[in-house]
Motif scaffolding. Structure first.
Motif, mmCIF file in Angstrom:
data_model
loop_
_atom_site.group_PDB
_atom_site.id
_atom_site.type_symbol
_atom_site.label_atom_id
_atom_site.label_comp_id
_atom_site.label_asym_id
_atom_site.label_seq_id
_atom_site.Cartn_x
_atom_site.Cartn_y
_atom_site.Cartn_z
ATOM 1 N N LEU C 60 38.168 11.248 25.691
ATOM 2 C CA LEU C 60 37.019 11.472 26.494
ATOM 3 C C LEU C 60 36.586 12.863 26.517
ATOM 4 C CD1 LEU C 60 37.677 9.272 29.834
ATOM 5 C CD2 LEU C 60 36.477 8.521 27.944
ATOM 6 N N MET C 124 31.318 5.838 29.900
ATOM 7 C CA MET C 124 31.702 4.891 28.945
ATOM 8 C C MET C 124 31.047 3.527 29.279
ATOM 9 S SD MET C 124 33.420 6.655 26.863
ATOM 10 C CE MET C 124 32.648 7.790 26.980
ATOM 11 N N PRO C 125 30.884 2.697 28.332
ATOM 12 C CA PRO C 125 30.488 1.086 28.493
ATOM 13 C C PRO C 125 31.711 0.558 29.117
ATOM 14 C CG PRO C 125 30.105 1.892 26.025
ATOM 15 C CD PRO C 125 30.535 3.257 26.983
ATOM 16 N N ILE C 127 33.559 -2.252 28.476
ATOM 17 C CA ILE C 127 34.631 -2.542 27.676
ATOM 18 C C ILE C 127 35.509 -1.237 27.231
ATOM 19 C CG2 ILE C 127 33.188 -2.775 25.561
ATOM 20 C CD1 ILE C 127 36.524 -4.645 25.848
ATOM 21 N N VAL C 128 34.606 -0.397 26.826
ATOM 22 C CA VAL C 128 35.674 0.977 26.606
ATOM 23 C C VAL C 128 36.188 1.436 28.002
ATOM 24 C CG1 VAL C 128 35.246 3.227 26.005
ATOM 25 C CG2 VAL C 128 33.626 1.565 24.742
ATOM 26 N N LEU C 131 39.283 -0.408 28.220
ATOM 27 C CA LEU C 131 40.234 0.017 27.212
ATOM 28 C C LEU C 131 40.997 1.403 27.658
ATOM 29 C CD1 LEU C 131 38.902 -1.298 23.589
ATOM 30 C CD2 LEU C 131 40.831 -2.248 25.401
ATOM 31 N N MET C 132 40.108 2.267 28.026
ATOM 32 C CA MET C 132 40.734 3.404 28.571
ATOM 33 C C MET C 132 41.837 3.399 29.650
ATOM 34 S SD MET C 132 39.589 6.407 26.646
ATOM 35 C CE MET C 132 38.221 6.320 25.282
#
Lengths: 215, 215, 215
Positions: C60, C124-125, C127-128, C131-132
């Motif tokens: 990030l 972030m979107p 889904i991202v 995942l983060m």
């Protein structure tokens, strides 16, 4: 006309070149044992030489990397890897391993001092700066071992290596706190780490072991 | 009403999708061999497809990553991993491996061209830009192999892979220096890398080996 | 004079400390099994505890890292590693492994919630961001296993771990979309992940396996 003067920074450059070559050679030896191809050899040589400093710079968000600013080194490294492949034979391996112990120790000292200074400059707290010094000096080898599918020797061979770097890093912190000039800081800290490493090699010191480990 | 035009960028997109899928499939095959669970399969597929470009962007300090800007790809990748798990059988493995050789070579070429261009845009010196192209094209597979606890095939299988990418990267540098338009740069460089890779696969070329290696 | 109030953030801090220690201990156990020396133990403990959050922050492009802002933790971690080396015996290993399952599950939940929130804050979107969160919660263990030269357990042991984190991440996304206050978001999401993980441990759930895998 004046004769060329060998001042501190010329000396430092010479030592740094020797140290970086020693790190690269340590990568080549590891790669040779794992029968890497010429691409793999270049990669492990490069990781060993520049991986630690690059990881430190990524963590500190610093650019440009050493090997971007001094891109000639990349050619030198590829040339070294090719030459090693062409001229090195099995009987040279043990010899090289022994021969690089001292320049490798020099690299440990110099990279520690340099890495710790850079991190202090970036405003890191003392313990973080020292760890950045240790990362600079040792994580090239760690990445080399990970790529070669081995447990990193720095974590596993029970020899003082990162520990010498750790002590050297604190010498940097102390020297900076005392306001010592940069050349004195670097040379004292590097000398401390090198001498500790040399002592450990000479006397065969081992790190305190976990009793679980049964070694 | 005009018919849809297949222009260069549509073609490039189609090839890129095929190439990314081939990279993801190479991850799935490696994961299947190591008996990873469904989480591991998604991770190795994602690392293989996006790991190289992500590492390049971290090194160049570039954001956003491809998979952040095009987050739909993440869903596609998970769907691919699930489908592979549901529908793939042992007898499909060798078949898939053979089937992805060509799209994988396409990916090698395209990712190299793209990665080198991105690095040149970021002001990197030529040799660094070429290495960034090689990293873009090959380090997805390297990270895949590290996670699967193998020595990366790109460093170990004595087949020209990164080398084809390296040559392709220099074609990019030359084309940019000559002022070629971007589509010509990308297609020439990618074609060079793909053809070299294809030639190496077809003729069974091997990289010059170290005599130590006794292979 | 008022009695000390145990409010949400005090409770959260306490749980976070327990969770971080559990992650560090998981590193120490893995290190002990691989007979790492004291340097290696400190590194795997640190990687397990802070590796996931650090990787998220690198991706990030966020600074400072947790362990730079709270550098005291580094001392605590070194003290923990030394104490483990001095006082832990073989018979403690299985015991510790069992004892840390619950704080480890807590860490999974909290780190997921925290990591997903941080990524949403960074724009972030969904889904991202999820995942983060998963990376924050699980990649400490993944890096630990890579350094210990093992296929990461999170990808290989066929137990739901990252999957619980994934579900918890979506709870964060949903709660934020509904405008829930932060404490409610964190506690609901963390509780979801923890309960799922607990359920999976209790009932011995396994992930759907690939038929190729023959387990």
């Amino acid at each position: 006309m004046k004769p060329p003067v060998i001042n501190f920074s010329t000396l430092q450059s010479a030592v740094e070149i020797a140290a970086t070559l020693a790190f690269a050679l340590s990568g080549l030896l590891a790669g040779a044992r794992k029968q890497l191809d010429v691409v793999g050899l270049c990669v492990v040589a490069g990781l060993s030489a520049f991986g630690g400093g690059t990881l430190r710079d990524v963590l500190l968000d610093r650019r440009p990397f050493f090997w971007v600013e001094h891109a000639d080194w990349l050619w030198a490294l590829m040339a070294l890897s090719f030459s090693a492949m062409l001229f090195m034979r099995r009987r040279h391996l043990a010899l090289t391993e022994r021969a690089i112990q001292w320049p490798d120790a020099l690299g440990l000292g110099l990279f520690t001092a340099n890495g710790t200074l850079v991190a202090l400059d970036a405003g890191m707290p003392a313990i973080v700066a020292v760890l950045m010094g240790v990362i600079t000096a040792t994580f090239g080898g760690v990445l080399r071992d990970i790529v070669c599918n081995e447990i990193p020797a720095a974590f596993h061979d029970h020899r003082p290596y990162a520990l010498c770097s750790f002590v050297g890093g604190w010498v940097v912190v102390a020297a900076v706190a005392l306001g010592a000039p940069q050349w004195a800081t670097i040379s004292t800290a590097a000398a401390t780490a090198v001498l500790l490493r040399g002592l450990a090699l000479w006397r065969g010191y081992t790190l305190p072991a976990w009793r679980i480990a049964k070694r």
